[in-house]
Design a protein around this motif. Structure first.
Motif, PDB file in Angstrom:
ATOM      1  N   GLY A  11       0.787  -1.223   0.000  1.00  0.00           N
ATOM      2  CA  GLY A  11       0.000   0.000   0.000  1.00  0.00           C
ATOM      3  C   GLY A  11       0.819   1.273   0.000  1.00  0.00           C
ATOM      4  O   GLY A  11       2.015   1.274   0.281  1.00  0.00           O
ATOM      5  N   ILE A  12       0.141   2.357  -0.297  1.00  0.00           N
ATOM      6  CA  ILE A  12       0.798   3.652  -0.373  1.00  0.00           C
ATOM      7  C   ILE A  12       1.177   4.182   1.012  1.00  0.00           C
ATOM      8  O   ILE A  12       2.162   4.898   1.159  1.00  0.00           O
ATOM      9  N   ASP A  13       0.414   3.807   2.052  1.00  0.00           N
ATOM     10  CA  ASP A  13       0.706   4.322   3.392  1.00  0.00           C
ATOM     11  C   ASP A  13       2.073   3.869   3.878  1.00  0.00           C
ATOM     12  O   ASP A  13       2.883   4.689   4.320  1.00  0.00           O
ATOM     13  N   SER A  14       2.351   2.573   3.802  1.00  0.00           N
ATOM     14  CA  SER A  14       3.646   2.103   4.283  1.00  0.00           C
ATOM     15  C   SER A  14       4.773   2.550   3.357  1.00  0.00           C
ATOM     16  O   SER A  14       5.890   2.803   3.818  1.00  0.00           O
ATOM     17  N   ALA A  16       4.842   5.439   1.847  1.00  0.00           N
ATOM     18  CA  ALA A  16       5.077   6.828   2.242  1.00  0.00           C
ATOM     19  C   ALA A  16       5.901   6.898   3.526  1.00  0.00           C
ATOM     20  O   ALA A  16       6.802   7.739   3.652  1.00  0.00           O
ATOM     21  N   ILE A  17       5.626   6.003   4.475  1.00  0.00           N
ATOM     22  CA  ILE A  17       6.409   5.965   5.714  1.00  0.00           C
ATOM     23  C   ILE A  17       7.859   5.624   5.390  1.00  0.00           C
ATOM     24  O   ILE A  17       8.786   6.218   5.945  1.00  0.00           O
ATOM     25  N   GLY A 103       2.323   1.939   8.378  1.00  0.00           N
ATOM     26  CA  GLY A 103       1.466   2.885   7.683  1.00  0.00           C
ATOM     27  C   GLY A 103       0.060   2.366   7.625  1.00  0.00           C
ATOM     28  O   GLY A 103      -0.408   1.963   6.566  1.00  0.00           O
ATOM     29  N   SER A 104      -0.613   2.338   8.735  1.00  0.00           N
ATOM     30  CA  SER A 104      -1.987   1.849   8.775  1.00  0.00           C
ATOM     31  C   SER A 104      -2.942   3.027   8.579  1.00  0.00           C
ATOM     32  O   SER A 104      -3.253   3.734   9.519  1.00  0.00           O
ATOM     33  N   GLY A 105      -3.368   3.239   7.347  1.00  0.00           N
ATOM     34  CA  GLY A 105      -4.178   4.407   7.062  1.00  0.00           C
ATOM     35  C   GLY A 105      -5.554   4.159   6.783  1.00  0.00           C
ATOM     36  O   GLY A 105      -6.398   3.494   6.933  1.00  0.00           O
TER      37      GLY A 105
END
Length: 105
Positions: A11-14, A16-17, A103-105
């Motif tokens: 995913g994009i969240d992790s 991005a992190i 990155g749990s979004g």
């Protein structure tokens, strides 16, 4: 073990992190046999892009089912949203990480 790691999915969240961490942070990801559900190849690509080592841990359906009782026993409220984080965090612990970014979004 490593002091800090990253739980990296597809995913994009992790991702991005990983980018915000400046790269080079070692990561763990969970791989599953079903290609439609497995995000580990993408996670390894993200890690490679940022110069990070990514350890993929395989998780079979039987292994996942065996972890459900421990997961449920440790929950403070009902729900299954965190099972993937639970499994990834266990993999990070087995790898020796003392703390992980997620990155749990």
């Amino acid at each position: 073990g490593e002091p800090v790691g990253l739980l990296l999915s597809g995913g994009i969240d992790s991702a991005a992190i990983m980018a915000l961490a400046g790269g080079g942070v070692p990561a763990v990801t969970i791989g599953v046999a079903d290609p439609a559900l497995d995000e580990s190849a993408f996670a390894r690509r993200v890690a490679r892009h940022f110069g990070a080592d990514c350890h993929a841990f395989g998780l079979s359906a039987d292994q996942a089912a065996a972890r459900v009782p421990e997961f449920v026993a440790g929950m403070d409220q009902p729900g299954l949203d965190g099972f993937n984080i639970f499994c990834a965090a266990r993999a990070a612990h087995e790898r020796g990480f003392k703390a992980v970014l997620a990155g749990s979004g």
